[in-house]
Design a protein around this motif. Structure first.
Motif, PDB file in Angstrom:
ATOM      1  N   SER A   1      -6.924   2.683  -8.380  1.00  0.00           N
ATOM      2  CA  SER A   1      -8.222   3.036  -8.974  1.00  0.00           C
ATOM      3  C   SER A   1      -9.156   1.836  -8.971  1.00  0.00           C
ATOM      4  O   SER A   1     -10.364   1.983  -9.038  1.00  0.00           O
ATOM      5  CB  SER A   1      -8.028   3.529 -10.398  1.00  0.00           C
TER       6      SER A   1
ATOM      7  N   GLY B   1      -4.182  -9.094  -1.030  1.00  0.00           N
ATOM      8  CA  GLY B   1      -3.177 -10.061  -1.474  1.00  0.00           C
ATOM      9  C   GLY B   1      -2.578  -9.641  -2.808  1.00  0.00           C
ATOM     10  O   GLY B   1      -1.360  -9.662  -2.992  1.00  0.00           O
TER      11      GLY B   1
ATOM     12  N   GLY C   1       3.638 -13.011  -6.605  1.00  0.00           N
ATOM     13  CA  GLY C   1       3.244 -14.401  -6.375  1.00  0.00           C
ATOM     14  C   GLY C   1       4.328 -15.407  -6.712  1.00  0.00           C
ATOM     15  O   GLY C   1       4.055 -16.589  -6.887  1.00  0.00           O
TER      16      GLY C   1
ATOM     17  N   HIS D   1       2.114  -1.799 -11.904  1.00  0.00           N
ATOM     18  CA  HIS D   1       1.309  -2.918 -12.409  1.00  0.00           C
ATOM     19  C   HIS D   1       2.062  -4.232 -12.469  1.00  0.00           C
ATOM     20  O   HIS D   1       1.466  -5.280 -12.690  1.00  0.00           O
ATOM     21  CB  HIS D   1       0.732  -2.587 -13.792  1.00  0.00           C
TER      22      HIS D   1
HETATM   23  C1  LIG Z   1      -9.505  -0.372 -13.900  1.00  0.00           C
HETATM   24  C2  LIG Z   1      -8.238  -0.727 -13.207  1.00  0.00           C
HETATM   25  C3  LIG Z   1      -7.541   0.259 -12.508  1.00  0.00           C
HETATM   26  C4  LIG Z   1      -6.353  -0.039 -11.859  1.00  0.00           C
HETATM   27  N1  LIG Z   1      -5.720   0.958 -11.170  1.00  0.00           N
HETATM   28  C5  LIG Z   1      -4.586   0.674 -10.502  1.00  0.00           C
HETATM   29  C6  LIG Z   1      -3.908   1.693  -9.766  1.00  0.00           C
HETATM   30  O1  LIG Z   1      -4.345   2.837  -9.685  1.00  0.00           O
HETATM   31  N2  LIG Z   1      -2.754   1.358  -9.132  1.00  0.00           N
HETATM   32  C7  LIG Z   1      -2.252   0.100  -9.177  1.00  0.00           C
HETATM   33  O2  LIG Z   1      -1.218  -0.134  -8.583  1.00  0.00           O
HETATM   34  N3  LIG Z   1      -2.870  -0.893  -9.846  1.00  0.00           N
HETATM   35  C8  LIG Z   1      -4.020  -0.640 -10.515  1.00  0.00           C
HETATM   36  N4  LIG Z   1      -4.644  -1.643 -11.210  1.00  0.00           N
HETATM   37  C9  LIG Z   1      -4.025  -2.988 -11.260  1.00  0.00           C
HETATM   38  C10 LIG Z   1      -4.550  -3.997 -10.233  1.00  0.00           C
HETATM   39  O3  LIG Z   1      -5.811  -3.650  -9.755  1.00  0.00           O
HETATM   40  C11 LIG Z   1      -3.576  -4.166  -9.068  1.00  0.00           C
HETATM   41  O4  LIG Z   1      -2.385  -4.738  -9.546  1.00  0.00           O
HETATM   42  C12 LIG Z   1      -4.125  -5.037  -7.926  1.00  0.00           C
HETATM   43  O5  LIG Z   1      -3.241  -4.993  -6.825  1.00  0.00           O
HETATM   44  C13 LIG Z   1      -4.354  -6.479  -8.291  1.00  0.00           C
HETATM   45  O6  LIG Z   1      -5.093  -7.088  -7.263  1.00  0.00           O
HETATM   46  P1  LIG Z   1      -5.932  -8.415  -7.521  1.00  0.00           P
HETATM   47  O7  LIG Z   1      -6.517  -8.833  -6.244  1.00  0.00           O
HETATM   48  O8  LIG Z   1      -6.870  -8.207  -8.626  1.00  0.00           O
HETATM   49  O9  LIG Z   1      -4.762  -9.409  -7.930  1.00  0.00           O
HETATM   50  P2  LIG Z   1      -4.685 -10.434  -9.126  1.00  0.00           P
HETATM   51  O10 LIG Z   1      -4.814  -9.739 -10.416  1.00  0.00           O
HETATM   52  O11 LIG Z   1      -5.595 -11.567  -8.870  1.00  0.00           O
HETATM   53  O12 LIG Z   1      -3.209 -10.945  -8.956  1.00  0.00           O
HETATM   54  C14 LIG Z   1      -2.123 -10.075  -9.145  1.00  0.00           C
HETATM   55  C15 LIG Z   1      -0.819 -10.798  -8.797  1.00  0.00           C
HETATM   56  O13 LIG Z   1      -0.817 -11.080  -7.427  1.00  0.00           O
HETATM   57  C16 LIG Z   1      -0.604 -12.459  -7.179  1.00  0.00           C
HETATM   58  N5  LIG Z   1      -1.388 -12.750  -5.974  1.00  0.00           N
HETATM   59  C17 LIG Z   1      -2.687 -12.479  -5.752  1.00  0.00           C
HETATM   60  N6  LIG Z   1      -3.033 -12.843  -4.522  1.00  0.00           N
HETATM   61  C18 LIG Z   1      -1.937 -13.361  -3.937  1.00  0.00           C
HETATM   62  C19 LIG Z   1      -1.661 -13.929  -2.660  1.00  0.00           C
HETATM   63  N7  LIG Z   1      -2.581 -14.011  -1.706  1.00  0.00           N
HETATM   64  N8  LIG Z   1      -0.408 -14.383  -2.415  1.00  0.00           N
HETATM   65  C20 LIG Z   1       0.544 -14.295  -3.357  1.00  0.00           C
HETATM   66  N9  LIG Z   1       0.329 -13.775  -4.564  1.00  0.00           N
HETATM   67  C21 LIG Z   1      -0.888 -13.304  -4.856  1.00  0.00           C
HETATM   68  C22 LIG Z   1      -1.041 -13.123  -8.442  1.00  0.00           C
HETATM   69  O14 LIG Z   1      -0.380 -14.356  -8.624  1.00  0.00           O
HETATM   70  C23 LIG Z   1      -0.633 -12.132  -9.481  1.00  0.00           C
HETATM   71  O15 LIG Z   1       0.719 -12.282  -9.803  1.00  0.00           O
HETATM   72  C24 LIG Z   1      -5.839  -1.361 -11.896  1.00  0.00           C
HETATM   73  C25 LIG Z   1      -6.537  -2.348 -12.576  1.00  0.00           C
HETATM   74  C26 LIG Z   1      -7.719  -2.056 -13.226  1.00  0.00           C
HETATM   75  C27 LIG Z   1      -8.425  -3.152 -13.932  1.00  0.00           C
END
Ligand SMILES: Cc1cc2nc3c(=O)[nH]c(=O)nc-3n(C[C@H](O)[C@H](O)[C@H](O)COP(=O)(O)OP(=O)(O)OC[C@H]3O[C@@H](n4cnc5c(N)ncnc54)[C@H](O)[C@@H]3O)c2cc1C
Lengths: 353, 494
Positions: free
Chosen positions: B144, B152, B210, B426
Motif C-alpha cells: 500500500s 531495496g 538489512g 512488515h
Molecule cells: C502507509 C503504509 C502502508 C504500508 N503497506 C504495506 C503493505 O501493504 N505491504 C507491505 O509489505 N509493507 C507495507 N508497508 C511497510 C513498508 O512500506 C515496507 O516494509 C517497505 O518495503 C519498506 O521500504 P522502505 O524503502 O521504506 O524501507 P525502509 O523503511 O527504509 O527500510 C526497511 C528495512 O530495509 C532495510 N533496507 C532498506 N534498503 C536497503 C538496502 N538497499 N539494502 C539492505 N537493506 C535495506 C532497512 O535497513 C530496514 O531494515 C506500509 C507502510 C506504510 C507506512
C-alpha cells in the motif's frame, strides 16, 4: 545403519555420526542418485519416515514426512482437485524430502514458480543432530531468515529435511495443448513474445522443430487464447507432458544430458547438440562437450548443470556450475553454520564441501 | 561535528567523520543534528534514535568504501530506503551511521522481451510499474506504500501487497540482486536465468532486514498486465461468516487476484475520508478481485458471486468500471492514513494466522480492546491470512503507548498460538524482537545467529534488530514455553 522410521531415529543417527565424524549419505528413495555430485558416506536410509501429517485444502498447505512418496501426495491432492503446482519429476518413487533437497521443478515452473516458491516450512535435523523448525504453515511469514526456502536445492548438505510443508494450489479447470512447427530460433522468439502477453501458458516444450504449448486456466481464458494463438491441437497431451516431466521423452534419451538455465530471451547459442527447450526458453537441454556447453551457458548469462552423465565425467566436471570465489567462501561458512563437521552429503553439491 | 554523547562507546565520532570525508563529498554526508533528525525513525515513530551520521552515497564504490570504513572502525551500519518500514527496521543505531540508498534512484534497464527490470535499490516500487507500463508489463508486488517505498526496502522486508495471493511476494518476483557485504565485497546473488547455482541465497537475503548485506541493484520480474480487472464487494453481518466465505472461495478452486477484508471499525474510518461507497452497516466487507481476459473475468466473477451469496453475504456489488474498481480499492489502500485521521496515533500489527482461525482472532481482539481500553480497527489480507489490526492510541497520554504496545504483543503471541506468525510482511525490526522469542525456540535463534555470522561476523549490520539475543529472550521470560504448548492458559478459548 538401520533405516530411520521417524524423527527420533534421524536425530540419533545424525548425533552418532556427528560424534564419530562419519559422513552420511542421505537417501529418500534414491530416485535422484544420478543427480548432483558423487555419493559418499554411510547410507542414512530415510525411507521409513513417511506419511502425510496434515493437509488443509482451504488453507492451501500440506505437511508430510520426508520420505512420503510424491505420488501419494499427488493422489491425495487430486481428490480435492489440487496439485503441486511446480510439477516435480517423480522419477519412479521420488519422495517429498528429496524433491525439496534437489530443487527440481517440472514443466509448469514457467507459470507457477519453482519448488522453493512453494516451501512454507521445514523440520530440519542439522549436522549436530539438533531439531530445528523454520517457517510454518501460513502463506506469509517473514519472522527470521527464510531457511525453509534456502533448503530447496541444497542437496541435503545443510540438514536432514525431516518434514516439510508445501503450498498447494487448485488444479486449473481446463488444459489444452497446441503444437506449432518451427525451428529453434523461431521457437525462442515466439515463446518470449507470447510471454509478454497475458496468455495462460503453463508449459512449453520444443523438440525436433515442433513446439508444444500448454494452456491452463479458466475455460474462457484457455479458449480465447487458443483462438488467438492458432496452431493445432496436440495428440495425447497428458502423455506428452508426463514424458517431459519424467524425462521419458526421446528428447532426453542417452547417457549424457546437460541442462542450461538461461534468460528466457537468450538467443540460440549455435550449439548443434540441442535436444529440447522448456520454460519459455529459460531451460534448454543439450548433450555435447563440457567446455563448449559451459561456455555457451556463461555467454548467454546463465549456467549449466551436468544433469546426467557417466560417473567418470561427473567426477571430473562437477555437476553444478562453479561458484565465484567470494560466493564459494560464503557457501562454506553457511555450510559450517548448519553442519560444522561437514558430515551431511559431503561433495553432493560441490566437491569443496 | 558529529555528536559524541556516549562515554562508553568505542567509536570515535571525529575520526569516523574524518575517514568518511576522505571519499564522500560534502553533500553526501550529514552530521548536524537538524540534518539527522528526519532519519531518527521509520514508519514506526514510537521508536527513535539519532545516528552519528547519515551517508548518502551516489555510487557503489562509495557504498563499498563506507562499509569498509565502518567494518574497520567497528561502526554499526543501518541501511535505509524510504523509511516507510513499520517495524523500526531502519531506526538508526546511536553509535552508528545510516546508509541511505535514496540517491540510488535510477531504473537501469527495462527488457521488454525478457520481461525484467534492473533497478537501483532507491527506486520507488510504483516507479517500476510506471516505467514498464508502455510495454504492457508491471511489477506485481504492490504494498500500500508503493508510491513511497523502495525496492531495496521491499527486498529487505520481503514486502507483500493486496495482489500477493495470486502473484506472490517480493521473494517470488525478484530474480537477482547485487549485494555489498560489510567487508566491502560485492556478491551477485540469483540471476536472470532460473535456479542460480549453489544455495538459494536470494531466498535468504530477501526478508533479511538489512542484516546480511547492503543491496545495490535489483532485477525484478515483470509480468503482462491483465486485460481487465474487476472487484466484487460483499457485505457480511458477522465476521465469522466473512471468514468462512474466504475459505469457501479457496475451496471452490479460485485463487483471486486479491482477497481483502475490512471490519466495521475500519470501514467507518475510511468511508468519510475516501467515499468508496462501503456498506457501513456490515460487520465486515470482503473485496475480491478477478483479473484476466474479459471472458475469464466474467466467468470467475460469476463463480465468486455464487460462492459469496451461498456463504451468506448480505449485499454484493461488482465494480462496473475501472473508476469504480479503483474507488473500492482506494478505501482499502488508504486504510492506514484514514485511521490516522480519527486517532492521534495508531499502531499497525502484522500477524498471520490460518484463515480458519480468523473469527477466533477477531473475537479475542474485541476482548483485548476492553482489557487495554483502546480501540482497534482491522484490515486483513484475508486470502493469505495476514491481519493488520490498527490499534488506536494517543501518545500524549501517559501510559497510552505502553498499553498499545502490550495490546499488540498479545495479538502477535496469539497469532503464534493459533498456528501463525508474528509478522507476515512488515518484518521483526526492533518492534517484534521480543515476540521472536515466542515464535522460535533457542536452537532456531542460535541458528539465525550463526547465519548472521556467516555474512557479518562482527554483527555490524543493523545490530539489535530482527533476531533477539538469547539473553534478551531469557529476560522476556518465555524461553521455558516450548513450541506447540498452550501459550495462553489464561486466555479463554473461543
Ligand atoms: C502507509 C503504509 C502502508 C504500508 N503497506 C504495506 C503493505 O501493504 N505491504 C507491505 O509489505 N509493507 C507495507 N508497508 C511497510 C513498508 O512500506 C515496507 O516494509 C517497505 O518495503 C519498506 O521500504 P522502505 O524503502 O521504506 O524501507 P525502509 O523503511 O527504509 O527500510 C526497511 C528495512 O530495509 C532495510 N533496507 C532498506 N534498503 C536497503 C538496502 N538497499 N539494502 C539492505 N537493506 C535495506 C532497512 O535497513 C530496514 O531494515 C506500509 C507502510 C506504510 C507506512
Amino acid at each position: 545403519m538401520p533405516p530411520c522410521s521417524g524423527l527420533d531415529d534421524i536425530v540419533s543417527a545424525v548425533r552418532a555420526a556427528h560424534d564419530a565424524a562419519i559422513p552420511l549419505r542421505l537417501r529418500g528413495a534414491g530416485s535422484k542418485d544420478f543427480y548432483g555430485g558423487m555419493l559418499a558416506g554411510e547410507l542414512l536410509d530415510l525411507s521409513g519416515c513417511r506419511g502425510i501429517v496434515a493437509y488443509e485444502p482451504t488453507e492451501l498447505y500440506l505437511t508430510a514426512r520426508c520420505a512420503t512418496p510424491l505420488a501419494e501426495i499427488e493422489a491425495i491432492l487430486a481428490e480435492k482437485d489440487q496439485m503441486l503446482a511446480f510439477e516435480p519429476p517423480l522419477f519412479g518413487g521420488a519422495t517429498v524430502g528429496g524433491c525439496v533437497a534437489a530443487g527440481l521443478s517440472g514443466p509448469r515452473r514457467q507459470q507457477a514458480g519453482a519448488v522453493r516458491d512453494f516451501v512454507l516450512g521445514v523440520k530440519l535435523v542439522d549436522g549436530c543432530g539438533q531439531v530445528l523448525n523454520f517457517g510454518g504453515q501460513v502463506m506469509k511469514n517473514v519472522a527470521g531468515y527464510d531457511v525453509s526456502r534456502l533448503l530447496a536445492g541444497s542437496m541435503g548438505t545443510l540438514g536432514v529435511i525431516a518434514e516439510v510443508t508445501l503450498k498447494v494450489l487448485p488444479r486449473p479447470p481446463l488444459e489444452t495443448t497446441l503444437v506449432f512447427a518451427c525451428a529453434e530460433a523461431e521457437a525462442i522468439g515466439r515463446l518470449n513474445d507470447w510471454g509478454g502477453r497475458p496468455l495462460p501458458i503453463s508449459a512449453s516444450f520444443w523438440h525436433a522443430d515442433r513446439l508444444f504449448l500448454r494452456l491452463s486456466g479458466a475455460r474462457a481464458a484457455v479458449e480465447a487464447a487458443r483462438r488467438q494463438l492458432g496452431g493445432e491441437a496436440a495428440m495425447n497431451p497428458e502423455l506428452l507432458w508426463d514424458s517431459v516431466r519424467e524425462q521419458s521423452h526421446p528428447a532426453f534419451a542417452g547417457s549424457l544430458l546437460w541442462r542450461l538455465a538461461v534468460p528466457s530471451a537468450a538467443p540460440c547459442p549455435g550449439l548443434r547438440e540441442l535436444r529440447a527447450i522448456e520454460w519459455g526458453g529459460a531451460q534448454r537441454w543439450y548433450d555435447g562437450e563440457a567446455e563448449a556447453v559451459r561456455d555457451a551457458a556463461v555467454r548467454l548469462g546463465g549456467h549449466a548443470v551436468l544433469y546426467r552423465a557417466p560417473e567418470s565425467m561427473r567426477c571430473r566436471e562437477g555437476a553444478f556450475a562453479p561458484l565465484a570465489p567470494a560466493l564459494l567462501a560464503l557457501h562454506r561458512r553457511l555450510k559450517r553454520a548448519f553442519d560444522p563437521k561437514g558430515i551431511l552429503n559431503p561433495g553432493r553439491l560441490y566437491a569443496e564441501f | 561535528m558529529l555528536k559524541s554523547d556516549n562515554s562508553q562507546c568505542c567509536v570515535d565520532p571525529a575520526n569516523l567523520e574524518r575517514q568518511l570525508r576522505r571519499f564522500l563529498p560534502q553533500h553526501c554526508l550529514l552530521v548536524g543534528e537538524e540534518d539527522l533528525r528526519p532519519y531518527e525513525c521509520d514508519g514506526l515513530t514510537a521508536y527513535r534514535e539519532l545516528p552519528l551520521a547519515v551517508c548518502l552515497p551516489e555510487t557503489e564504490a562509495q557504498v563499498i568504501d563506507i562499509l569498509r570504513t565502518c567494518h574497520r572502525l567497528g561502526v554499526p551500519v543501518v541501511a535505509r530506503g524510504a523509511g516507510t518500514g513499520l517495524s523500526g527496521g531502519a531506526m538508526p543505531h546511536a553509535q552508528g551511521i545510516v546508509l541511505s540508498l535514496a540517491r540510488f534512484n535510477r531504473i537501469l534497464r527495462i527488457d521488454r522481451l525478457a520481461r525484467l527490470a534492473v533497478v537501483q535499490p532507491g527506486v520507488r516500487n510504483l516507479a517500476v510499474s510506471e516505467a514498464a507500463a508502455p510495454f504492457g508489463l508491471y511489477y506485481a508486488p504492490d504494498p500500500s506504500s508503493q508510491i513511497a517505498c523502495t525496492l531495496g526496502g521491499n527486498v529487505a522486508e520481503n514486502s507483500g501487497g493486496v495482489h500477493c495471493l495470486k502473484y506472490g511476494l517480493t521473494v517470488h518476483n525478484v530474480l537477482r540482486i547485487r549485494v555489498v557485504s560489510i567487508e566491502g565485497e560485492v556478491f551477485e546473488i540469483g540471476s536472470e536465468a532460473p535456479d542460480a547455482p549453489g544455495y538459494d541465497l536470494l531466498a535468504l537475503m530477501i526478508g533479511s532486514e538489512g542484516m546480511l548485506g547492503v543491496v545495490t541493484e535489483v532485477t525484478v520480474r515483470l509480468i503482462p498486465k491483465p486485460e481487465l480487472a474487476q472487484v466484487v464487494m460483499a457485505s457480511f453481518a458477522d465476521v465469522a461468516r466473512a471468514g468462512d466465505a474466504v475459505a469457501a472461495i479457496i475451496a471452490a478452486g479460485i485463487i483471486p487476484a486479491g482477497l481483502e477484508m475490512m471490519d466495521k471499525a475500519a470501514t467507518a474510518a475510511v468511508e468519510p475520508f475516501v467515499k468508496a461507497g462501503y456498506d457501513l452497516a456490515a460487520e465486515a466487507i470482503l473485496l475480491c478481485e478477478s483479473d484476466g481476459t474479459p471472458e475469464e473475468v466474467a466467468e470467475e466473477i460469476a463463480r465468486v458471486t455464487g460462492v459469496l451469496s451461498a456463504a451468506g453475504a448480505s449485499e454484493i456489488r461488482v465494480s462496473q468500471s475501472e473508476a469504480e474498481r479503483l474507488r473500492f480499492w482506494a478505501g482499502r489502500k488508504a486504510a492506514f492514513p484514514a485511521v490516522g485521521r480519527i486517532t492521534p496515533d495508531y499502531y499497525c500489527m502484522d500477524g498471520t494466522i490460518p484463515r480458519k482461525r480468523l473469527a477466533e482472532m477477531l473475537s479475542a481482539i474485541a476482548v483485548m480492546e476492553k482489557k487495554y481500553g483502546l480501540r482497534c480497527a482491522n484490515v486483513f489480507h484475508a486470502g493469505d491470512g495476514n491481519l493488520h489490526p490498527l490499534i488506536m492510541y494517543d501518545a500524549s497520554q501517559p501510559g497510552n503507548w505502553q498499553r498499545a504496545e502490550a495490546f499488540g504483543a498479545e495479538i502477535l503471541e496469539l497469532s503464534v498460538a493459533l498456528g501463525g506468525s508474528i509478522t507476515g510482511e512488515h518484518g521483526v525490526g526492533i518492534e517484534k524482537i521480543n515476540q521472536m522469542c515466542v515464535q522460535y525456540a533457542t536452537p532456531e535463534i542460535e541458528a539465525f545467529h550463526r547465519i548472521k555470522a556467516a555474512f557479518d561476523e562482527r554483527g555490524l549490520l543493523n545490530p539489535g534488530k530482527a533476531v533477539p539475543s538469547l539473553h534478551r529472550c531469557a529476560e522476556y521470560g518465555r524461553m521455558h514455553v516450548h513450541r506447540g504448548d498452550l501459550k495462553f492458559p489464561e486466555l479463554e478459548r473461543f
